[in-house]
Design a protein around this motif. Structure first.
Motif, PDB file in Angstrom:
ATOM      1  N   LEU A 156       0.887  -1.168  -0.062  1.00 39.87           N
ATOM      2  CA  LEU A 156       0.165   0.080   0.051  1.00 39.87           C
ATOM      3  C   LEU A 156       1.001   1.322  -0.069  1.00 39.87           C
ATOM      4  N   ALA A 157       0.304   2.217  -0.916  1.00 42.71           N
ATOM      5  CA  ALA A 157       0.977   3.536  -0.326  1.00 42.71           C
ATOM      6  C   ALA A 157       0.173   4.192   0.469  1.00 42.71           C
ATOM      7  N   VAL A 158       0.834   4.625   1.475  1.00 44.26           N
ATOM      8  CA  VAL A 158       0.230   5.349   2.939  1.00 44.26           C
ATOM      9  C   VAL A 158       0.557   6.529   2.767  1.00 44.26           C
ATOM     10  N   LEU A 159      -0.411   7.404   2.803  1.00 41.62           N
ATOM     11  CA  LEU A 159      -0.257   8.913   3.111  1.00 41.62           C
ATOM     12  C   LEU A 159      -0.731   9.270   4.559  1.00 41.62           C
ATOM     13  N   LEU A 160       0.244   9.752   5.289  1.00 46.08           N
ATOM     14  CA  LEU A 160       0.089   9.826   6.874  1.00 46.08           C
ATOM     15  C   LEU A 160       0.064  11.268   7.402  1.00 46.08           C
ATOM     16  N   VAL A 161      -1.198  11.759   7.747  1.00 41.40           N
ATOM     17  CA  VAL A 161      -0.835  13.148   8.086  1.00 41.40           C
ATOM     18  C   VAL A 161      -1.157  13.029   9.636  1.00 41.40           C
ATOM     19  N   GLU A 162      -0.037  13.887  10.353  1.00 41.55           N
ATOM     20  CA  GLU A 162       0.072  13.698  11.580  1.00 41.55           C
ATOM     21  C   GLU A 162       0.383  14.908  12.582  1.00 41.55           C
ATOM     22  N   GLN A 163      -0.347  15.514  13.498  1.00 46.40           N
ATOM     23  CA  GLN A 163       0.443  16.709  14.180  1.00 46.40           C
ATOM     24  C   GLN A 163       1.513  16.187  15.110  1.00 46.40           C
ATOM     25  N   ASN A 164       1.248  14.856  15.453  1.00 52.12           N
ATOM     26  CA  ASN A 164       2.232  14.252  16.418  1.00 52.12           C
ATOM     27  C   ASN A 164       3.480  13.525  15.712  1.00 52.12           C
ATOM     28  N   ALA A 165       4.357  14.622  15.495  1.00 51.62           N
ATOM     29  CA  ALA A 165       5.485  14.389  14.678  1.00 51.62           C
ATOM     30  C   ALA A 165       6.428  13.415  15.068  1.00 51.62           C
ATOM     31  N   VAL A 166       6.736  13.300  16.351  1.00 48.04           N
ATOM     32  CA  VAL A 166       7.493  12.324  16.852  1.00 48.04           C
ATOM     33  C   VAL A 166       7.102  10.890  16.371  1.00 48.04           C
ATOM     34  N   THR A 167       5.836  10.475  16.731  1.00 47.87           N
ATOM     35  CA  THR A 167       5.202   9.149  16.431  1.00 47.87           C
ATOM     36  C   THR A 167       5.355   8.980  15.034  1.00 47.87           C
ATOM     37  N   ALA A 168       4.894   9.960  14.250  1.00 47.30           N
ATOM     38  CA  ALA A 168       4.630   9.667  12.708  1.00 47.30           C
ATOM     39  C   ALA A 168       6.172   9.592  11.954  1.00 47.30           C
ATOM     40  N   LEU A 169       7.139  10.122  12.608  1.00 44.63           N
ATOM     41  CA  LEU A 169       8.573  10.026  11.965  1.00 44.63           C
ATOM     42  C   LEU A 169       9.247   8.553  12.426  1.00 44.63           C
ATOM     43  N   ARG A 170       8.772   8.053  13.382  1.00 40.93           N
ATOM     44  CA  ARG A 170       9.233   6.841  13.893  1.00 40.93           C
ATOM     45  C   ARG A 170       9.076   5.554  12.973  1.00 40.93           C
ATOM     46  N   ILE A 171       7.550   5.690  12.454  1.00 42.93           N
ATOM     47  CA  ILE A 171       7.162   4.699  11.371  1.00 42.93           C
ATOM     48  C   ILE A 171       7.326   5.166   9.928  1.00 42.93           C
ATOM     49  N   ALA A 172       7.478   6.188   9.753  1.00 41.04           N
ATOM     50  CA  ALA A 172       7.473   6.915   8.153  1.00 41.04           C
ATOM     51  C   ALA A 172       8.752   6.407   7.475  1.00 41.04           C
ATOM     52  N   ASN A 173       8.858   6.397   5.913  1.00 38.88           N
ATOM     53  CA  ASN A 173       9.991   6.170   5.341  1.00 38.88           C
ATOM     54  C   ASN A 173      10.351   7.499   5.069  1.00 38.88           C
ATOM     55  N   THR A 174       9.506   8.353   4.549  1.00 37.93           N
ATOM     56  CA  THR A 174       9.646   9.752   4.130  1.00 37.93           C
ATOM     57  C   THR A 174       8.790  10.865   4.793  1.00 37.93           C
ATOM     58  N   THR A 199      11.254  18.147   2.218  1.00 31.25           N
ATOM     59  CA  THR A 199      11.057  16.766   1.876  1.00 31.25           C
ATOM     60  C   THR A 199      12.313  15.957   1.963  1.00 31.25           C
ATOM     61  N   GLY A 200      12.061  14.695   2.805  1.00 29.00           N
ATOM     62  CA  GLY A 200      13.268  13.909   2.975  1.00 29.00           C
ATOM     63  C   GLY A 200      12.911  12.517   3.520  1.00 29.00           C
ATOM     64  N   PRO A 201      14.168  11.811   3.934  1.00 31.28           N
ATOM     65  CA  PRO A 201      14.012  10.720   4.767  1.00 31.28           C
ATOM     66  C   PRO A 201      13.477  10.871   6.147  1.00 31.28           C
ATOM     67  N   ALA A 202      12.756  10.416   6.565  1.00 32.56           N
ATOM     68  CA  ALA A 202      11.900  10.675   7.950  1.00 32.56           C
ATOM     69  C   ALA A 202      13.003  10.740   9.123  1.00 32.56           C
ATOM     70  N   ALA A 203      13.990   9.771   8.993  1.00 32.44           N
ATOM     71  CA  ALA A 203      14.837   9.742  10.225  1.00 32.44           C
ATOM     72  C   ALA A 203      15.884  11.111   9.962  1.00 32.44           C
TER      73      ALA A 203
END
Length: 241
Positions: free
Chosen positions: A192-210, A222-226
């Motif tokens: 799946l292509a997952v587009l995730l909108v989150e105000q909780n940036a810390v949580t989102a960045l932990r599981i996102a690729n980009t 725009t860049g790698p989440a890490a």
């Protein structure tokens, strides 16, 4: 045997205006299959407006959205769902008076009865608590269970792109972690292509690729989440931590 490569979701120079307010200004991003692309930013950044525009609920002033070569802009929300795009809107939006199973079946109205049953079995395997409570009214579920129901209903549409708008809203941190880890696994296992909108940036960045950082309707990075999570100056300037 050659396995077809699933296409990406492309948002191209998307601009949205509400009266004198420029909600989005030339937003461009790509959400590839098998990955989670997180869109983060403060309240008022334009995140939900972007998701509603992709889903056909808001018409853009300029720009377009494509799934591979399929033009989505200009299609009705129903046609966009049929193109393989499912939105889980902010607030979970389950129908309180209906049972868990009735809510789920609403997501597969255009599927054959055999396909509906197969999708239902898959959702119950992913979210066992929904199978246990399938005859209960949706308003008897906890917040975390209702979020599972909302995601499950979106999956009943058999999507190739999953749009998640603030899935952590109002949930306990442990439940948020469990749900987002499941979302990451869905992206990997189902391509799946997952587009995730989150105000909780810390949580989102932990599981996102980009990660895509929105500020006042514009993409500022725009860049790698890490890498974005490690950029202290950017975090202080746009993410508030």
């Amino acid at each position: 045997m050659n396995i077809p490569v699933a296409p990406s979701l492309h948002v191209n120079h998307l601009s949205v205006k509400f009266g004198a307010v420029q909600a989005l200004s030339s937003v461009t991003l790509t959400a590839p299959p098998g990955e989670v692309t997180a869109v983060i930013g403060a309240n008022g950044a334009g995140k939900s407006t972007m998701m509603r525009t992709i889903a056909g609920l808001v018409r853009p002033e300029l720009g377009d959205v494509k799934y591979g070569e399929i033009q989505l802009t200009g299609k009705s929300p129903e046609e966009i769902v049929q193109s393989g795009i499912s939105l889980v809107p902010e607030g979970r939006s389950t129908i309180a008076e209906l049972s868990v199973e009735e809510n789920l079946l609403l997501g597969a109205l255009r599927r054959s009865s055999d396909r509906r049953q197969l999708l239902l079995d898959e959702v119950y395997a992913l979210f066992p608590i929904l199978g246990e409570r399938n005859h209960q009214r949706a308003d008897t579920l906890s917040g975390g269970e209702r979020q599972q129901l909302a995601i499950g209903r979106a999956l009943m549409g058999d999507p190739r792109v999953l749009l998640l708008d603030e899935p952590s809203l109002g949930l306990a941190p442990l439940i948020v972690q469990q749900i987002l880890e499941l979302v990451r696994d869905l992206a990997l296992t189902r391509r799946l292509a997952v587009l995730l909108v989150e105000q909780n940036a810390v949580t989102a960045l932990r599981i996102a690729n980009t990660a895509v950082v929105l500020h006042l309707g514009k993409v500022v990075m725009t860049g790698p989440a890490a890498e974005i999570g490690a950029d202290e100056q950017l975090r202080h300037a746009y993410l508030g931590y």
